[in-house]
Design an enzyme around this catalytic site. Structure first.
Site, PDB file in Angstrom:
ATOM      1  N   PHE A   8       0.848  -1.195   0.000  1.00 54.66           N
ATOM      2  CA  PHE A   8       0.000   0.000   0.000  1.00 54.66           C
ATOM      3  C   PHE A   8       0.884   1.246   0.000  1.00 54.66           C
ATOM      4  O   PHE A   8       0.768   2.107   0.850  1.00 54.66           O
ATOM      5  CB  PHE A   8      -0.937  -0.047   1.216  1.00 54.66           C
ATOM      6  CG  PHE A   8      -2.200   0.747   1.053  1.00 54.66           C
ATOM      7  CD1 PHE A   8      -3.054   0.528  -0.012  1.00 54.66           C
ATOM      8  CD2 PHE A   8      -2.550   1.729   1.986  1.00 54.66           C
ATOM      9  CE1 PHE A   8      -4.226   1.259  -0.162  1.00 54.66           C
ATOM     10  CE2 PHE A   8      -3.726   2.459   1.858  1.00 54.66           C
ATOM     11  CZ  PHE A   8      -4.558   2.222   0.773  1.00 54.66           C
ATOM     12  N   THR A  96       4.084  -4.920  -3.921  1.00 59.44           N
ATOM     13  CA  THR A  96       5.207  -4.758  -2.987  1.00 59.44           C
ATOM     14  C   THR A  96       6.454  -4.405  -3.803  1.00 59.44           C
ATOM     15  O   THR A  96       6.456  -4.511  -5.025  1.00 59.44           O
ATOM     16  CB  THR A  96       5.434  -6.051  -2.165  1.00 59.44           C
ATOM     17  OG1 THR A  96       5.729  -7.121  -3.044  1.00 59.44           O
ATOM     18  CG2 THR A  96       4.236  -6.385  -1.305  1.00 59.44           C
ATOM     19  N   GLY A 154       4.358   1.287 -17.015  1.00 60.81           N
ATOM     20  CA  GLY A 154       3.400   1.931 -16.098  1.00 60.81           C
ATOM     21  C   GLY A 154       2.001   1.875 -16.681  1.00 60.81           C
ATOM     22  O   GLY A 154       1.465   0.809 -16.930  1.00 60.81           O
ATOM     23  N   GLY A 207      13.483  13.367  -7.520  1.00 62.46           N
ATOM     24  CA  GLY A 207      12.717  12.206  -7.055  1.00 62.46           C
ATOM     25  C   GLY A 207      12.562  11.117  -8.105  1.00 62.46           C
ATOM     26  O   GLY A 207      11.738  10.221  -7.957  1.00 62.46           O
ATOM     27  N   GLU A 210      16.049   6.223  -7.027  1.00 63.70           N
ATOM     28  CA  GLU A 210      16.015   5.645  -5.680  1.00 63.70           C
ATOM     29  C   GLU A 210      17.353   5.930  -4.984  1.00 63.70           C
ATOM     30  O   GLU A 210      18.338   6.271  -5.636  1.00 63.70           O
ATOM     31  CB  GLU A 210      15.872   4.122  -5.773  1.00 63.70           C
ATOM     32  CG  GLU A 210      14.705   3.636  -6.574  1.00 63.70           C
ATOM     33  CD  GLU A 210      13.389   3.820  -5.860  1.00 63.70           C
ATOM     34  OE1 GLU A 210      13.374   3.682  -4.633  1.00 63.70           O
ATOM     35  OE2 GLU A 210      12.398   4.142  -6.527  1.00 63.70           O
ATOM     36  N   LYS A 225      11.999  -5.998 -17.775  1.00 66.53           N
ATOM     37  CA  LYS A 225      10.877  -5.724 -18.686  1.00 66.53           C
ATOM     38  C   LYS A 225      11.028  -6.506 -19.989  1.00 66.53           C
ATOM     39  O   LYS A 225      10.046  -6.973 -20.557  1.00 66.53           O
ATOM     40  CB  LYS A 225      10.775  -4.216 -18.936  1.00 66.53           C
ATOM     41  CG  LYS A 225      10.303  -3.481 -17.671  1.00 66.53           C
ATOM     42  CD  LYS A 225      10.499  -1.988 -17.759  1.00 66.53           C
ATOM     43  CE  LYS A 225      10.013  -1.306 -16.486  1.00 66.53           C
ATOM     44  NZ  LYS A 225      10.396   0.097 -16.399  1.00 66.53           N
TER      45      LYS A 225
HETATM   46  N1  LIG Z   1       5.671   3.708  -8.569  1.00 65.44           N
HETATM   47  C1  LIG Z   1       5.593   3.495  -9.869  1.00 65.44           C
HETATM   48  O1  LIG Z   1       5.462   4.423 -10.665  1.00 65.44           O
HETATM   49  C2  LIG Z   1       5.630   2.080 -10.415  1.00 65.44           C
HETATM   50  C3  LIG Z   1       5.380   1.867 -11.777  1.00 65.44           C
HETATM   51  C4  LIG Z   1       5.355   0.552 -12.286  1.00 65.44           C
HETATM   52  C5  LIG Z   1       5.626  -0.503 -11.427  1.00 65.44           C
HETATM   53  N2  LIG Z   1       5.909  -0.251 -10.115  1.00 65.44           N
HETATM   54  C6  LIG Z   1       6.177  -1.401  -9.239  1.00 65.44           C
HETATM   55  O2  LIG Z   1       5.070  -1.549  -8.367  1.00 65.44           O
HETATM   56  C7  LIG Z   1       5.503  -2.011  -7.087  1.00 65.44           C
HETATM   57  C8  LIG Z   1       5.060  -1.014  -6.023  1.00 65.44           C
HETATM   58  O3  LIG Z   1       5.641   0.239  -6.298  1.00 65.44           O
HETATM   59  P1  LIG Z   1       5.426   1.462  -5.318  1.00 65.44           P
HETATM   60  O4  LIG Z   1       6.039   2.624  -5.989  1.00 65.44           O
HETATM   61  O5  LIG Z   1       4.002   1.498  -4.857  1.00 65.44           O
HETATM   62  O6  LIG Z   1       6.346   1.006  -4.087  1.00 65.44           O
HETATM   63  P2  LIG Z   1       6.314   1.564  -2.594  1.00 65.44           P
HETATM   64  O7  LIG Z   1       5.753   2.927  -2.566  1.00 65.44           O
HETATM   65  O8  LIG Z   1       7.665   1.318  -2.038  1.00 65.44           O
HETATM   66  O9  LIG Z   1       5.252   0.614  -1.853  1.00 65.44           O
HETATM   67  C9  LIG Z   1       5.535  -0.708  -1.526  1.00 65.44           C
HETATM   68  C10 LIG Z   1       4.501  -1.195  -0.554  1.00 65.44           C
HETATM   69  O10 LIG Z   1       4.789  -2.552  -0.236  1.00 65.44           O
HETATM   70  C11 LIG Z   1       4.727  -2.722   1.184  1.00 65.44           C
HETATM   71  N3  LIG Z   1       5.579  -3.827   1.605  1.00 65.44           N
HETATM   72  C12 LIG Z   1       6.918  -3.931   1.568  1.00 65.44           C
HETATM   73  N4  LIG Z   1       7.303  -5.119   2.045  1.00 65.44           N
HETATM   74  C13 LIG Z   1       6.175  -5.775   2.416  1.00 65.44           C
HETATM   75  C14 LIG Z   1       5.906  -7.031   2.999  1.00 65.44           C
HETATM   76  N5  LIG Z   1       6.885  -7.888   3.312  1.00 65.44           N
HETATM   77  N6  LIG Z   1       4.611  -7.356   3.265  1.00 65.44           N
HETATM   78  C15 LIG Z   1       3.605  -6.507   2.964  1.00 65.44           C
HETATM   79  N7  LIG Z   1       3.796  -5.297   2.407  1.00 65.44           N
HETATM   80  C16 LIG Z   1       5.070  -4.941   2.129  1.00 65.44           C
HETATM   81  C17 LIG Z   1       5.193  -1.393   1.742  1.00 65.44           C
HETATM   82  O11 LIG Z   1       4.748  -1.277   3.070  1.00 65.44           O
HETATM   83  P3  LIG Z   1       4.930   0.080   3.930  1.00 65.44           P
HETATM   84  O12 LIG Z   1       3.924   1.051   3.341  1.00 65.44           O
HETATM   85  O13 LIG Z   1       4.581  -0.333   5.291  1.00 65.44           O
HETATM   86  O14 LIG Z   1       6.345   0.506   3.727  1.00 65.44           O
HETATM   87  C18 LIG Z   1       4.484  -0.443   0.776  1.00 65.44           C
HETATM   88  O15 LIG Z   1       3.149  -0.253   1.186  1.00 65.44           O
HETATM   89  C19 LIG Z   1       7.023  -2.151  -7.174  1.00 65.44           C
HETATM   90  O16 LIG Z   1       7.333  -3.483  -7.435  1.00 65.44           O
HETATM   91  C20 LIG Z   1       7.399  -1.244  -8.344  1.00 65.44           C
HETATM   92  O17 LIG Z   1       8.567  -1.676  -9.016  1.00 65.44           O
HETATM   93  C21 LIG Z   1       5.902   1.004  -9.586  1.00 65.44           C
END
Ligand SMILES: NC(=O)c1ccc[n+]([C@@H]2O[C@H](COP(=O)([O-])OP(=O)(O)OC[C@H]3O[C@@H](n4cnc5c(N)ncnc54)[C@H](OP(=O)(O)O)[C@@H]3O)[C@@H](O)[C@H]2O)c1
Length: 338
Positions: A8, A96, A154, A207, A210, A225
């Site tokens: 989340f 996650t 995305g 931003g 990482e 990908k």
């Molecule tokens: N952001 C983008 O634009 C984007 C685009 C395409 C794909 N993605 C992919 O989508 C995924 C999520 O991206 P995001 O940007 O949303 O990442 P994020 O903001 O880091 O969110 C990750 C979430 O996973 C939770 N988490 C981590 N370890 C966990 C565990 N062991 N059990 C349960 N929950 C866990 C985290 O919990 P906490 O909140 O408690 O830290 C957080 O809520 C990634 O794999 C990323 O590569 C992201």
């Protein structure tokens, strides 16, 4: 349709916002009223079989850092495996963090969900890069659907284009700019004439990068990908081990200048032909694949249609959440078709 959200963060919260804002539209246009009945983050979870008040949960997450702190329904320390067993849902949305070394925690989450008979929609590249053929087989064995549009591009429908629009064609090769962070860095080197380290710092400041940028700049994100596209669109059974990978750390200001003198930009290009590789390459400014900033672009070369390029924003919470919603609708359609 009842949904369990695992993860989340940016994507998970954007998906909850999207559902909350578009509920009426989803009912009237698609006849679907998805209910989120459980959400789990790294510190806890929240469950309501009647459907969670998403705005309330989002507020608690923003204020307290975990959904486990949600009023009387929050469960501090709830683990994903417990939620998968306890929550009665049809679909798990898995978002996650990506780990391309182990695939965890996504890999175990997805396998557990399949075994409990849940369809899975994920945005997490890690499990797919390491084990897509095995996961697809496990999904089939458990008679569940497994969709992952948001893992490539995305919200830009790159996988959907290849899978649906080219379904009657034969994809011969794919080439693309698939990592926005690397593209931004190389763009900065070209525009400002700066060296790699300075451009990387700009990406961090804005931003786009990482704390550990290696997934992006060393080419592993692009390679993941490629693996997803090769499996899903070209029927190849490959993993990350089959990709030759070189990132952009060694690209110099002089390389970028020399390319510009030839009317080209240095880009981190991923290609699938007979072999799969990721490496910095010069791309002509007139090529539709020569996108700027954090954009992504993918060129499909197919037997009948020839070359076609799809371009768009490659990341972003709302953009990726829209891909998750597309996948949910696809699951619903497939179920309706039996
Ligand atoms: N952001 C983008 O634009 C984007 C685009 C395409 C794909 N993605 C992919 O989508 C995924 C999520 O991206 P995001 O940007 O949303 O990442 P994020 O903001 O880091 O969110 C990750 C979430 O996973 C939770 N988490 C981590 N370890 C966990 C565990 N062991 N059990 C349960 N929950 C866990 C985290 O919990 P906490 O909140 O408690 O830290 C957080 O809520 C990634 O794999 C990323 O590569 C992201």
């Amino acid at each position: 349709m009842r949904i369990l959200q695992v993860g989340f963060g940016t994507v998970g919260q954007s998906f909850a916002e999207l559902l909350s804002n578009r509920r009426d539209d989803l009912v009237s246009r698609f006849g679907i009223n998805p209910k989120v009945v459980g959400i789990v983050d790294s510190r806890g979870g929240v469950i309501d079989p009647k459907g969670l008040d998403l705005e309330g949960v989002l507020e608690v997450k923003r204020k307290k850092g975990t959904v486990g702190a949600y009023l009387d329904k929050g469960l501090k320390g709830l683990r994903v495996a417990e939620a998968i067993k306890e929550v009665e849902a049809e679909v798990m949305v898995e978002s996650t963090p990506t780990n391309v070394m182990t695939g965890e925690p996504g890999l175990s989450n997805i396998e557990a969900a399949f075994k409990e008979g849940l369809h899975v929609v994920t945005t997490n590249k890690g499990p797919l890069a390491l084990a897509l053929p095995a996961l697809a087989e496990l999904a089939e064995h458990n008679r569940v659907h497994f969709l992952f549009s948001g893992t490539v591009g995305g919200g830009t429908p790159i996988l959907d284009f290849g899978r649906k629009c080219l379904s009657t064609d034969h994809i011969l090769a794919i080439k693309g700019i698939l990592n926005g962070t690397s593209n931004f860095i190389l763009d900065q080197m070209e525009e400002c004439g700066c060296e790699y380290d300075v451009a990387l710092r700009k990406a961090e400041e804005q931003g786009y990068s990482e704390e550990d940028p290696s997934l992006d700049v060393d080419g592993w994100d692009t390679a993941s990908k490629l693996v997803i596209m090769a499996n899903w669109l070209m029927g190849r059974e490959v993993t990350l081990a089959n990709v030759e990978v070189k990132g952009i750390r060694e690209v110099t200001r002089e390389d970028v200048r020399a390319a510009a003198r030839r009317g080209r930009s240095v880009k981190l290009v991923g290609s699938i032909a007979d072999t799969m590789e990721v490496k910095p390459e010069e791309v002509d400014w007139t090529d539709p694949m020569c996108v700027r900033g954090v954009m992504n672009a993918v060129r499909f070369t197919s037997e009948f249609a020839g070359d076609e390029t799809v371009a768009g924003r490659g990341a972003g919470g709302m953009e990726t959440a829209s891909a998750v919603l597309r996948d949910i609708l696809e699951v619903r359609e497939r179920l309706a078709r039996g």
